[in-house]
Design a protein around this motif. Structure first.
Motif, short mmCIF file in Angstrom:
data_model
loop_
_atom_site.label_atom_id
_atom_site.label_comp_id
_atom_site.label_asym_id
_atom_site.label_seq_id
_atom_site.Cartn_x
_atom_site.Cartn_y
_atom_site.Cartn_z
N ARG A 27 -16.31 -141.46 9.42
CA ARG A 27 -16.88 -140.16 8.48
C ARG A 27 -18.18 -140.59 8.31
O ARG A 27 -18.61 -141.60 7.78
CB ARG A 27 -16.23 -140.21 7.00
N ALA A 29 -21.54 -138.65 6.16
CA ALA A 29 -21.78 -137.74 5.26
C ALA A 29 -23.25 -137.68 4.69
O ALA A 29 -23.72 -139.04 4.45
CB ALA A 29 -20.73 -137.85 3.90
N TYR A 108 -19.55 -128.31 5.66
CA TYR A 108 -20.69 -128.27 5.05
C TYR A 108 -20.50 -127.43 3.78
O TYR A 108 -19.84 -126.40 3.84
CB TYR A 108 -21.79 -127.38 5.92
N ALA A 128 -24.09 -130.54 0.91
CA ALA A 128 -23.43 -131.77 1.46
C ALA A 128 -22.95 -131.44 2.85
O ALA A 128 -22.47 -130.03 2.80
CB ALA A 128 -22.45 -132.42 0.63
N GLU A 130 -20.92 -133.08 6.42
CA GLU A 130 -19.99 -134.26 6.98
C GLU A 130 -19.75 -134.17 8.39
O GLU A 130 -19.30 -132.94 8.89
CB GLU A 130 -18.75 -134.60 6.03
N TRP A 132 -17.28 -135.84 11.39
CA TRP A 132 -16.25 -136.87 11.79
C TRP A 132 -16.48 -137.19 13.20
O TRP A 132 -16.53 -136.33 13.97
CB TRP A 132 -14.92 -136.36 11.40
N GLY A 162 -26.54 -141.05 1.87
CA GLY A 162 -25.79 -140.90 3.16
C GLY A 162 -24.86 -142.18 3.25
O GLY A 162 -25.21 -143.15 3.03
N ALA A 164 -21.77 -143.74 6.47
CA ALA A 164 -20.89 -143.46 7.74
C ALA A 164 -20.17 -144.87 7.95
O ALA A 164 -20.61 -145.97 7.97
CB ALA A 164 -21.86 -143.46 8.96
N LEU A 198 -15.46 -131.94 -0.25
CA LEU A 198 -16.84 -132.11 -0.14
C LEU A 198 -17.56 -131.52 -1.02
O LEU A 198 -18.40 -132.12 -1.68
CB LEU A 198 -17.17 -131.65 1.40
#
Length: 307
Positions: A27, A29, A108, A128, A130, A132, A162, A164, A198
């Motif tokens: 993930r 973000a 989003y 925000a 994200e 994947w 952020g 990951a 999110l």
């Protein structure tokens, strides 16, 4: 160096078809101060990079405002980008499949104005995004290539923070997934749990930070308060930790060459993650209330897993 990851996979048989309801994933973000119109151009560019990197295993379905899934193949070219660029604000979710988690997913949330319900509680608006990625990319492309892609996804975004790293991808907490999520998260602290959504997280996170992950993106104001990339580097001593300045006011902290799950049953406690958590302690986010299937007390214990 290859990533050695636990395989986490749960399925349901629905009318003779095996549907994946839980799997391990990566993930990515980013949380960005500002209104939708200030960030969406950069988000659209990041989405285009993401889709190019995933071909042919691309996004195939999107969610409409009524909660229904529709095939992107039935829409005009550029439909998802147009949906994202709506000047009134956007809430966009797209996945590889509508019925099974695949490791391919985009989300989003961006507000054109502060939602009235939260106007008194928000110091500043937040958007925000994200992305994947399937963990299989670590095997087919290598961790360095995956790391480079993640950096490119974030490079143009005006983020305050952020992260990951490994995460459980699932449709949500249910009778079929809750026991797996509880057991695996207790054993493997390197995995992030599915959370409240999110949009909800963006409204409550502000410029605070989530717990450490494989890759940690820091921007203003936290990085400034830490003395920039150099100040942060001077506080971290784990041999596997790397601090890289991305710009004068943004930096990346990499906790090793590959994402690690950790394994508390085997004594693998992820010391580099714990060191970063101690340094970032004053800025770490504390969630209020429940989180998915966890009570508030369980959330607090999970959030403090590296401390």
């Amino acid at each position: 160096m290859a990533a050695r990851l636990p395989r986490i996979h749960a399925t349901l048989n629905i009318e003779g078809e095996e549907i994946t309801i839980l799997r391990e994933g990566l993930r990515v973000a980013f949380f960005m101060p500002g209104f939708h119109g200030e960030v969406v151009g950069a988000v659209a560019e990041a989405l285009a990079r993401y889709r190019r990197a995933l071909e042919p295993e691309s996004l195939g379905w999107y969610l409409d405002h009524d909660g229904n899934w529709w095939a992107l193949a039935d829409e005009a070219p550029g439909f998802l980008q147009q949906k994202l660029m709506d000047p009134r604000g956007a809430s966009v979710e797209a996945r590889g499949r509508p019925d099974s988690v695949t490791g391919v997913r985009f989300g989003y949330v961006g507000h054109a104005t502060v939602p009235a319900l939260f106007a008194q509680d928000l110091a500043k608006p937040m958007c925000a995004v994200e992305f994947w990625l399937p963990t299989g990319l670590l095997e087919t492309q290598g961790a360095e290539a995956v790391r480079a892609l993640i950096i490119e996804l974030g490079r143009g975004l005006p983020f305050s923070s952020g992260h990951a790293g490994l995460a459980f991808e699932t449709w949500g907490w249910s009778d079929h997934t809750s026991s797996i999520l509880r057991h695996r998260s207790a054993r493997h602290p390197g995995f992030d749990l599915p959370g409240p959504g999110l949009g909800a997280l963006a409204l409550s996170l502000g410029t605070k930070l989530r717990p450490p992950a494989w890759l940690n993106f820091l921007g203003p104001p936290v990085l400034n308060e830490l003395g920039g990339a150099e100040g942060l580097r001077s506080r971290l001593h784990s041999p596997s930790t790397q601090v890289e300045a991305l710009s004068p006011d943004r930096a990346l902290v990499s906790l090793g060459p590959v994402p690690e799950a950790g394994d508390l049953e085997a004594g693998d406690t992820l010391p580099a993650y714990r060191e970063l958590a101690r340094v970032l302690e004053p800025w770490l986010y504390v969630h209020k209330g429940s989180w998915g299937g966890l009570t508030e007390a369980e959330v607090r214990q999970w959030e403090r897993r590296f401390r």
